[in-house]
Motif scaffolding. Structure first.
Motif, PDB file in Angstrom:
ATOM      1  N   PRO A  25       0.793  -1.247   0.000  1.00  0.00           N
ATOM      2  CA  PRO A  25       0.000   0.000   0.000  1.00  0.00           C
ATOM      3  C   PRO A  25       0.819   1.289   0.000  1.00  0.00           C
ATOM      4  O   PRO A  25       0.499   2.212  -0.748  1.00  0.00           O
ATOM      5  N   TRP A  26       1.864   1.404   0.824  1.00  0.00           N
ATOM      6  CA  TRP A  26       2.624   2.647   0.857  1.00  0.00           C
ATOM      7  C   TRP A  26       3.445   2.844  -0.416  1.00  0.00           C
ATOM      8  O   TRP A  26       3.559   3.957  -0.934  1.00  0.00           O
ATOM      9  N   LEU A  27       4.014   1.761  -0.926  1.00  0.00           N
ATOM     10  CA  LEU A  27       4.770   1.853  -2.177  1.00  0.00           C
ATOM     11  C   LEU A  27       3.855   2.293  -3.303  1.00  0.00           C
ATOM     12  O   LEU A  27       4.203   3.168  -4.110  1.00  0.00           O
ATOM     13  N   ASP A  28       2.667   1.706  -3.349  1.00  0.00           N
ATOM     14  CA  ASP A  28       1.691   2.078  -4.376  1.00  0.00           C
ATOM     15  C   ASP A  28       1.250   3.526  -4.203  1.00  0.00           C
ATOM     16  O   ASP A  28       1.107   4.263  -5.178  1.00  0.00           O
ATOM     17  N   ALA A  29       1.075   3.941  -2.950  1.00  0.00           N
ATOM     18  CA  ALA A  29       0.578   5.294  -2.682  1.00  0.00           C
ATOM     19  C   ALA A  29       1.559   6.366  -3.133  1.00  0.00           C
ATOM     20  O   ALA A  29       1.151   7.387  -3.711  1.00  0.00           O
ATOM     21  N   ILE A  30       2.865   6.178  -2.880  1.00  0.00           N
ATOM     22  CA  ILE A  30       3.819   7.222  -3.290  1.00  0.00           C
ATOM     23  C   ILE A  30       3.943   7.284  -4.812  1.00  0.00           C
ATOM     24  O   ILE A  30       4.176   8.357  -5.370  1.00  0.00           O
ATOM     25  N   CYS A  31       3.769   6.137  -5.473  1.00  0.00           N
ATOM     26  CA  CYS A  31       3.805   6.153  -6.945  1.00  0.00           C
ATOM     27  C   CYS A  31       2.590   6.874  -7.502  1.00  0.00           C
ATOM     28  O   CYS A  31       2.711   7.759  -8.359  1.00  0.00           O
ATOM     29  N   ARG A  32       1.409   6.509  -7.023  1.00  0.00           N
ATOM     30  CA  ARG A  32       0.182   7.140  -7.518  1.00  0.00           C
ATOM     31  C   ARG A  32       0.169   8.643  -7.232  1.00  0.00           C
ATOM     32  O   ARG A  32      -0.180   9.453  -8.093  1.00  0.00           O
TER      33      ARG A  32
END
Length: 552
Positions: A374-381
């Motif tokens: 979730p956090w990795l995805d969040a910073i990318c998005r």
């Protein structure tokens, strides 16, 4: 003989200029009632596409709203748009009317050849039909181990540099080299770079990285608009090349040399792939037949006659796909690293997340595990929302058409309109940046980089806006028939790189002021960057890099 040629060439832009001035003076402005910024004889284009134009884009949206009148050369009326309903018509419903501008197609055809960036309509759809399967999630899952193999080399080299006491490292160079090697290995079964710390960037990557700002220099841009349309089909390719070589124009020769490198490298890759498929390749390239080009060639051989692509179009996909996969993603990765230096708390959270995931897995992550963090995805998005690598794109109406709006706009005479008549030939500038930051869609915190917004349900206004983007309600990868075909590839690349690097390294600012230039694509440099032979600041992102665990 020479003077007559020069006079003839000079007559072309003069005649064109006179005709455009006459036409402009005698034609009624269709957008006269729509508010917009003041402009000069050259219009707003220099403001809109200047290397320092980021703030101007934001200013347009804040002051004039979702639709405004801007002007092109000689005050030709155009539109600046980020209204969601209008974007749906421009990008999806009426995309056959709002096509890529003629200059864009013409220039890309000469630079890349007849690839995805150079074709329109049915021709473009035919190419995408053949390419779509190699960008599927199933194929991304197969390529994940290859991605990790390349990124482990990156980690080893950066670790070596840090261990030798080098704290300030140009991470843009590493992101560019890595992105090129990733597309080389997974796209073509070809190695561009050993990623050795003492190695140099491949000329193919350097050419792609500097291409857009080279063809956007004022002199080159004016030649593209005023001269190139009239000489593009004049004489044979050999004659055209001889003429370019003879012109005493350094800026044009720089572009020529870039295109030569791209063409020669693409041809080398293409021929090696064909030899490999014929099982007579004696080269050293690693080829298991799973790379994009091998699959594409096999699919083309198996396609029906009406769906087959000629070799020239297959060859053109090499430089086209490499450019699309390398430059935007490497700059997006550089932007994420830069942001994380200023948000150490977020960097720590992502580091903990990816470290725990790798410990639980006992090694590299599979595609599903990686994409679910979730956090990795969040910073990318959030970074792709807040800082889209391409902030604006152009379209040109091919015929008169009515453009509807999701909400009325107020004209300068106080009336409200819910649709706009767009005459044939009108330039329309789609603001990806402004749509991604629209507070009516994303809420009052739209102007904040806030990755945690993706860790809970998004506001209802996001889904209700029906933004026509192919990814996460964003316009970053566009939508419709010209959506970025490789956006899943880009996402995988970003997440593999970040998940590996953040486990090992801590990134901090160096104190140097980073400047993000709008060169068609957003690219970083610094105030004190050295000047290159072409007269521009060197593209770079120096960061302070240290080991999280000193024992590594």
């Amino acid at each position: 003989m020479a003077p007559s040629i020069i006079h003839y060439l000079a007559l072309i832009p003069c005649t064109w200029l006179g005709w455009r001035i006459l036409k402009r003076v005698t034609t009624k402005d269709p957008f006269a009632r729509i508010s917009g910024p003041p402009s000069s004889f050259v219009g707003n284009l220099l403001d809109l596409f200047h290397p320092d134009s980021w703030d101007f884009n934001i200013h347009l949206a804040k002051k004039y709203g979702r639709v405004s009148r801007i002007t092109a050369l000689m005050n030709a009326p155009s539109l600046f748009v980020y209204d969601p309903k209008a974007l749906h018509h421009i990008i999806v419903k009426d995309q056959h009317v709002f096509e890529e501008p003629e200059d864009f197609i013409r220039a890309n055809s000469k630079i890349f050849g007849p690839g995805l960036l150079s074709t329109l309509g049915d021709h473009h759809r035919k190419q995408r039909k053949l390419l779509n399967p190699v960008f599927s999630i199933a194929h991304m899952k197969e390529m994940t181990p290859t991605f990790y193999e390349v990124v482990h080399k990156l980690r080893k080299s950066v670790t070596q540099q840090v261990s030798q006491g080098k704290e300030e490292i140009d991470m843009l160079e590493w992101m560019t080299r890595t992105a090129l090697e990733l597309v080389g290995q997974s796209g073509f079964g070809y190695s561009f770079d050993t990623l050795d710390p003492d190695g140099e960037q491949h000329q193919f990557g350097l050419s792609l990285k500097n291409l857009f700002r080279s063809i956007s220099k004022p002199g080159i841009l004016l030649a593209r608009l005023f001269i190139f349309p009239y000489v593009v089909n004049l004489g044979s390719p050999r004659f055209q090349r001889a003429f370019v070589d003879a012109l005493p124009w350094k800026a044009l020769h720089i572009v020529r040399d870039m295109v030569d490198v791209m063409h020669n490298t693409s041809l080398e890759i293409f021929e090696a792939t064909k030899r490999s498929l014929d099982k007579v390749d004696g080269g050293s390239e690693k080829r298991d037949g799973k790379d994009i080009m091998s699959i594409l060639l096999k699919a083309n051989m198996a396609a029906s006659e009406e769906d087959k692509l000629p070799e020239a179009e297959l060859l053109a996909q090499v430089s086209t796909l490499t450019f699309a996969a390398m430059d935007t993603t490497s700059n997006a990765l550089a932007r994420i690293l830069d942001i994380l230096t200023h948000h150490q708390d977020v960097q720590d959270k992502v580091r903990q997340e990816v470290t725990n995931a790798h410990l639980e897995r006992g090694g590299d992550l599979d595609y599903d595990t990686l994409t679910a963090l979730p956090w990795l995805d969040a910073i990318c998005r959030e970074t792709l929302r807040f800082y889209p690598p391409v902030p604006i794109l152009s379209r040109q109406a091919r015929k008169d058409i009515i453009l509807p709006l999701s909400e009325p706009i107020q004209t300068i005479d106080g009336k409200e309109v819910s649709e706009i008549l767009v005459p044939a030939g009108t330039g329309v500038f789609v603001s990806i940046l402004s749509c991604n930051r629209d507070p009516k869609i994303w809420g009052p915190d739209a102007d904040e980089w806030k990755p945690e917004r993706w860790l809970s349900p998004l506001p209802d206004s996001v889904a209700e806006a029906r933004v026509p983007g192919v990814y996460s309600h964003l316009m970053t990868f566009i939508g419709g028939g010209r959506a970025c075909i490789g956006f899943k590839f880009s996402q995988l690349e970003m997440k593999v790189v970040l998940s590996v690097l953040l486990q090992v390294f801590k990134f901090e600012p160096t104190g140097k002021k980073v400047i993000w230039q709008t060169n068609g694509i957003i690219q970083p440099t610094t105030e004190d960057a050295e000047i290159t032979p072409s007269g521009e600041q060197k593209l770079q992102l120096p960061l302070r890099v240290t080991l999280v665990n000193a024992k590594l």
